[in-house]
Design a protein around this motif. Structure first.
Motif, PDB file in Angstrom:
ATOM      1  N   HIS A  69       0.784  -1.286   0.038  1.00 45.81           N
ATOM      2  CA  HIS A  69      -0.095  -0.066  -0.095  1.00 45.81           C
ATOM      3  C   HIS A  69       0.783   1.135  -0.093  1.00 45.81           C
ATOM      4  O   HIS A  69       1.914   1.335   0.643  1.00 45.81           O
ATOM      5  CB  HIS A  69      -0.832   0.068   1.108  1.00 45.81           C
ATOM      6  CG  HIS A  69      -1.857  -1.211   1.277  1.00 45.81           C
ATOM      7  ND1 HIS A  69      -3.288  -0.817   1.055  1.00 45.81           N
ATOM      8  CD2 HIS A  69      -1.694  -2.372   1.582  1.00 45.81           C
ATOM      9  CE1 HIS A  69      -3.881  -2.146   0.828  1.00 45.81           C
ATOM     10  NE2 HIS A  69      -2.933  -2.935   1.600  1.00 45.81           N
ATOM     11  N   TYR A  94       1.159  -2.855   9.184  1.00 50.73           N
ATOM     12  CA  TYR A  94       1.914  -3.296   7.769  1.00 50.73           C
ATOM     13  C   TYR A  94       2.906  -4.252   7.924  1.00 50.73           C
ATOM     14  O   TYR A  94       3.587  -4.573   6.875  1.00 50.73           O
ATOM     15  CB  TYR A  94       2.021  -2.181   7.132  1.00 50.73           C
ATOM     16  CG  TYR A  94       1.085  -1.225   6.846  1.00 50.73           C
ATOM     17  CD1 TYR A  94       0.038  -1.649   5.639  1.00 50.73           C
ATOM     18  CD2 TYR A  94       0.801  -0.095   7.250  1.00 50.73           C
ATOM     19  CE1 TYR A  94      -0.896  -0.783   5.357  1.00 50.73           C
ATOM     20  CE2 TYR A  94      -0.180   0.925   7.074  1.00 50.73           C
ATOM     21  CZ  TYR A  94      -1.183   0.428   5.980  1.00 50.73           C
ATOM     22  OH  TYR A  94      -2.328   1.039   5.369  1.00 50.73           O
ATOM     23  N   ALA A  96       3.727  -1.989   3.051  1.00 50.64           N
ATOM     24  CA  ALA A  96       3.390  -0.681   2.778  1.00 50.64           C
ATOM     25  C   ALA A  96       4.548   0.165   2.555  1.00 50.64           C
ATOM     26  O   ALA A  96       5.795   0.029   2.924  1.00 50.64           O
ATOM     27  CB  ALA A  96       2.452   0.212   4.012  1.00 50.64           C
ATOM     28  N   ALA A 149      -4.181   5.753   2.863  1.00 49.48           N
ATOM     29  CA  ALA A 149      -3.732   4.600   2.338  1.00 49.48           C
ATOM     30  C   ALA A 149      -4.328   3.928   1.037  1.00 49.48           C
ATOM     31  O   ALA A 149      -5.328   3.818   0.912  1.00 49.48           O
ATOM     32  CB  ALA A 149      -4.008   3.267   3.579  1.00 49.48           C
ATOM     33  N   SER A 150      -3.613   3.801   0.062  1.00 51.03           N
ATOM     34  CA  SER A 150      -3.908   3.702  -1.312  1.00 51.03           C
ATOM     35  C   SER A 150      -5.025   4.664  -1.764  1.00 51.03           C
ATOM     36  O   SER A 150      -5.992   4.205  -2.366  1.00 51.03           O
ATOM     37  CB  SER A 150      -4.283   2.258  -1.644  1.00 51.03           C
ATOM     38  OG  SER A 150      -3.020   1.342  -1.187  1.00 51.03           O
TER      39      SER A 150
END
Length: 314
Positions: free
Chosen positions: A152, A196, A221, A251-252
């Motif tokens: 991510h 993560y 990540a 996140a993304s």
């Protein structure tokens, strides 16, 4: 009823500990701080004994212990550089410790505390409240459920304005606070590791007394991070509304909203500690490694993985 002591009763975070002790049905029987602005004690524990000298605090607790009125827990909300010494005191005094973040400034201090836990049979519990936040737990579960190894892309931005007093206090002295990344960022780094996975890279782009930025890479990540105490870094639209703090994690491309629910997390932490489920020393190791590296790392100027807030200032 569990009996508590509190070291650092005049500090910013101390009222959250007092509230948590009250809400879990505990009794704060002794408190200590070199400063005497502790009227907040009257809100929950007006009968607590208060000391401005550590030696008197120690002597009182020892007398109470010998009389069969010993402490169960010592909560520690003192300046960062004193956490290690105060946890050692708590363990040797026959109590469990409940320590605010950052746990310590250097990783080898964790090893010393682990040895002292073994010697005394007591435990260090730590406040890693973001691990108890529902939004963070849900995010972690989503990441764990993914079958793809795709990482991510995460942006972490935290701006919490501070006045001129900050740099004149112990918080502005890196040898005492650990610097800005340690003082205001350590719980975010722990959260990133919690969600993560293993930390793989740690690059620092900026590290000054009032702001820092860099790049962290975890198993799942790639994280660009930016921390600041400067109100001018708050986005203009937010400043126009009189806001002096800005906190965002994406996140993304998805905004991770976790602003709500912060005020009760100390109480949740205490509830887990009383059940014997508090976060221990080892849970802190990655975050302390992270901030220690940031504190001592060379500054790199690569713009490819630089946080957008930092890019716009260069």
């Amino acid at each position: 009823m569990h009996r508590f002591a509190l070291i650092g009763a005049a500090g910013y975070i101390a009222p959250r500990h007092m509230k948590a002790i009250h809400e879990v049905g505990g009794d704060l029987v002794a408190a200590m701080d070199v400063n005497d602005s502790v009227g907040i004690l009257d809100s929950h524990f007006p009968d607590a004994r208060f000391f401005t000298e550590f030696e008197q605090f120690d002597a009182h607790n020892d007398t109470e212990r010998r009389a069969g009125r010993g402490l169960d827990y010592t909560a520690i909300a003192s300046p960062n550089y004193l956490h290690d010494a105060h946890m050692r005191y708590a363990l040797r005094a026959g109590t469990e410790a409940i320590c605010e973040k950052p746990l310590v400034l250097e990783t080898d201090q964790i090893d010393g505390l682990l040895a002292l836990e073994s010697e005394t049979g007591q435990k260090v519990n730590t406040i890693l409240q973001l691990r108890l936040h529902k939004a963070i737990i849900d995010l972690r579960e989503r990441v764990k459920s993914e079958t793809s190894d795709t990482k991510h892309d995460v942006d972490l931005t935290y701006i919490t304005s501070r006045g001129n007093w900050y740099l004149q206090s112990w918080k502005g002295a890196p040898q005492k606070s650990g610097g800005i990344a340690t003082n205001i960022g350590v719980h975010f780094y722990d959260m990133l590791h919690f969600v993560y996975g293993k930390l793989q890279r740690n690059i620092v782009h900026l590290n000054t007394p009032t702001k820092a930025a860099g790049y962290l890479e975890y198993e799942r990540a790639r994280v660009r991070w930016f921390l600041s105490l400067d109100v001018n870094d708050v986005p203009e639209e937010e400043r126009a509304q009189g806001k002096r703090t800005f906190r965002a994690i994406t996140a993304s491309g998805e905004n991770i909203e976790f602003s709500d629910g912060f005020t009760d997390l100390h109480t949740r932490s205490y509830e887990e500690i009383l059940k014997g489920k508090g976060f221990g020393l080892e849970e802190n190791r990655v975050a302390i490694d992270t901030v220690s590296t940031i504190r001592n790392a060379p500054i790199e100027q690569s713009r490819d993985d630089m946080h957008p807030f930092l890019k716009r200032t260069l």
